[in-house]
Enzyme design. Structure first.
Site, short mmCIF file in Angstrom:
data_model
loop_
_atom_site.label_atom_id
_atom_site.label_comp_id
_atom_site.label_asym_id
_atom_site.label_seq_id
_atom_site.Cartn_x
_atom_site.Cartn_y
_atom_site.Cartn_z
N TYR A 97 0.87 -1.19 0.00
CA TYR A 97 0.00 0.00 0.00
C TYR A 97 0.90 1.23 0.00
CZ TYR A 97 -3.22 3.62 1.45
OH TYR A 97 -3.96 4.78 1.49
N GLU A 152 -3.74 7.44 -3.70
CA GLU A 152 -3.70 6.11 -3.08
C GLU A 152 -3.36 5.07 -4.13
OE1 GLU A 152 -7.36 4.03 -1.63
OE2 GLU A 152 -6.37 4.26 0.31
#
Ligand code: ADP
Ligand code: MG
Length: 390
Positions: free
Chosen positions: A109, A197
Site C-alpha cells: 500500500y 492512493e
C-alpha cells in the site's frame, strides 16, 4: 474532485511511473480490440467507477482469452456496480479499462495524504497491500509507516529509502521505489491533489526479474484549485457525482445531499452546520446541507428551494438566514417567488435576522402565504422537528 483509475494511471505514466499497458473501452467490441492491441495471454477487465472495493464486488476480472474479455466487458458495461464504498444504489459502469494481467509476487500500500495536524503532505506505506488501509490501521497499526514531508525541501531520497526499507522493499526494487514515490509526490504538488492512493503497488514478475508496478490508483484533487488545473478539470466525470450537487454548484449554491427529511436553506457554511446540529439536537434529521452564500438573489433562493424539493423525502424546509451581506427582504422576495413558481406543498419555517429584517418579515406577512416564522434558530429547529413528527 475524483478521477477514474484509468485517468490516474495515464497521469502517473506521464510522470514516468510504471503501470500495466491498457486502454479504456466503452463497448465489448472496443474492449476486445484493446486486448488484441495490448497482446499477451491474460488481461484484466476493470469496471471504471469512482468508488473502490471493485475487486470484491466483481468489478475486476482476470481473463485468458479475447472472447472472455469481450464477454466480461459486456457483462460489466451498463450495470450498477455495488461495492462497500458506493452505497446500496451502486454506480453505473460506463466504461471498462482493459490491461495486461500482471504476475503478482506481493502487494503493498502506498498513499499520500495531507496530515492536518502537521499541515504537511505525508507518505503512508504498508507491506499489507491489496486490503483496505482502514482495516490495517485498526488491526495491525504497527504495519503502517508514515513519513512527513517538509514542503520547503520536498520528498528526499533518504525518506523514500527509509519507508521502502520499513515495508521490506530492497535490492533492485529500492531505486524503483524511490523514483516512484518521488514521481507521485510531484503529481501531488503539480496538480494540487489532496490525496493519492496506490493500492496495490505490486512487485510483479517480469521473466526472471521483478519490477514495481502500480496496479490501482486513486486521486482526489482540491476543488479550490481547479481554476488553475485545466487538465484535471477535463478529467471530471459528472455522471459519477450527485446530479443535484452538480446542478447546485452551477447556480453558485453549495449543496450536499443527506438522508433525513428536513430540507435546509441557510446562508454561510458555519450557520448551515449549526442548523444541522440544532435539528439533530431536537431529534430530527436534515435532508441536506445548503449554503446559499452571501448576496442571495431571489433567483438563487428559488433555485435553492427547487433543488431541496427535488428530494422526495423532504417534509418541510427550514430557512435560516442571518443577513450580513445578504438582505432579508431579498430572501423574503425569493421565498415568495419560489412558492409561486414551484407550488411548494411542504411547510416553510423561516428564521430571519440581520440586514433589513423588519422589511423581510413584513414582505412575508403581507404575502398571504403560510410561512411559519421563528424567532431564533433553536425555535426554528424545534418547530421543524415537530412538523415532520406530526
Ligand atoms: P479495487 O481496489 O477497486 O478492488 P484493484 O484495482 O485494486 O480494485 O483490484 C483488486 C485486486 O485485483 C488487486 O488487489 C490485485 O490483486 C488484482 N489486480 C488488479 N489489477 C491487476 C492486474 N493488472 N494484474 C493482476 N491482478 C490485478
Ligand atoms: Mg485497489
Amino acid at each position: 474532485m475524483n478521477i477514474h483509475e484509468y485517468q490516474a494511471k495515464e497521469l502517473l505514466k506521464s510522470y514516468g511511473v510504471s503501470v500495466p499497458s491498457g486502454g479504456v473501452a466503452y463497448s465489448d467490441k472496443q474492449a476486445a480490440q484493446v486486448a488484441e492491441d495490448i497482446g499477451g495471454a491474460k488481461w484484466v477487465v476493470k469496471a471504471q467507477i469512482h468508488a473502490g472495493g471493485r475487486g470484491k464486488a466483481g468489478g475486476v476480472k482476470v481473463v485468458s482469452s479475447i472472447d472472455e474479455v469481450k464477454k466480461t466487458a459486456d457483462a460489466m458495461i451498463g450495470t450498477h456496480l455495488v461495492t462497500h464504498q458506493t452505497g446500496p444504489e451502486g454506480s453505473v459502469v460506463q466504461r471498462v479499462w482493459v490491461e495486461q494481467a500482471s504476475q503478482i509476487r506481493k502487494e503493498y500500500y502506498l498513499g499520500f495524504v495531507i496530515d492536518r495536524s502537521s499541515q504537511r503532505i505525508t507518505l503512508i506505506a504498508s507491506s499489507e497491500g491489496g486490503v483496505e488501509i482502514e482495516d490495517i490501521a485498526k488491526n495491525q497499526p504497527e504495519k503502517i509507516i508514515t513519513e512527513v514531508i517538509d514542503p520547503a525541501i520536498g520528498l528526499r531520497d533518504f525518506q523514500c529509502r527509509k519507508v521502502a526499507t520499513a515495508v521490506g522493499l530492497k535490492g533492485r526494487l529500492m531505486p524503483q521505489a524511490v523514483k516512484l514515490m518521488k514521481a507521485i509526490y510531484r503529481v501531488m504538488r503539480d496538480k494540487d491533489a489532496l490525496q493519492a492512493e496506490i493500492n496495490p503497488l505490486a512487485v510483479v514478475a517480469v521473466g526472471e526479474d521483478e519490477q514495481l508496478m502500480v496496479l490501482d490508483a486513486k486521486f482526489n484533487f482540491d476543488d479550490n484549485s481547479l481554476y488553475r488545473q485545466k487538465e484535471i478539470v477535463e478529467l471530471r466525470d459528472l455522471a459519477e457525482e450527485n446530479s443535484k450537487e452538480v446542478e447546485a454548484s452551477g447556480h453558485g449554491l453549495n449543496y450536499i445531499a443527506l438522508d433525513g427529511n428536513i430540507g435546509c436553506i441557510v446562508n454561510g457554511a458555519g450557520l448551515a452546520m449549526a442548523s444541522l446540529d440544532a435539528i439533530a439536537l431536537h431529534g430530527g434529521k436534515p435532508a441536506n446541507f445548503l449554503d446559499v452564500g452571501g448576496g442571495a438573489s431571489p433567483e438563487k433562493v428559488t433555485n435553492a428551494c427547487r433543488i431541496v424539493l427535488e428530494d422526495p423525502n423532504v417534509k418541510c424546509i427550514l430557512v435560516n438566514i442571518f443577513a450580513g451581506i445578504n438582505r432579508c427582504d431579498w430572501i423574503a422576495l425569493g421565498l415568495i417567488q419560489a412558492c409561486n413558481t414551484l407550488q411548494i406543498k411542504v411547510p416553510l419555517i423561516v428564521r430571519l435576522a440581520g440586514t433589513n429584517v423588519e422589511e423581510g418579515r413584513r414582505i412575508l406577512d403581507e404575502s398571504g402565504l403560510a410561512f411559519i416564522s421563528a424567532e431564533n434558530l433553536d425555535a426554528a429547529a424545534a418547530k421543524s422537528v415537530e412538523i415532520v413528527r406530526a
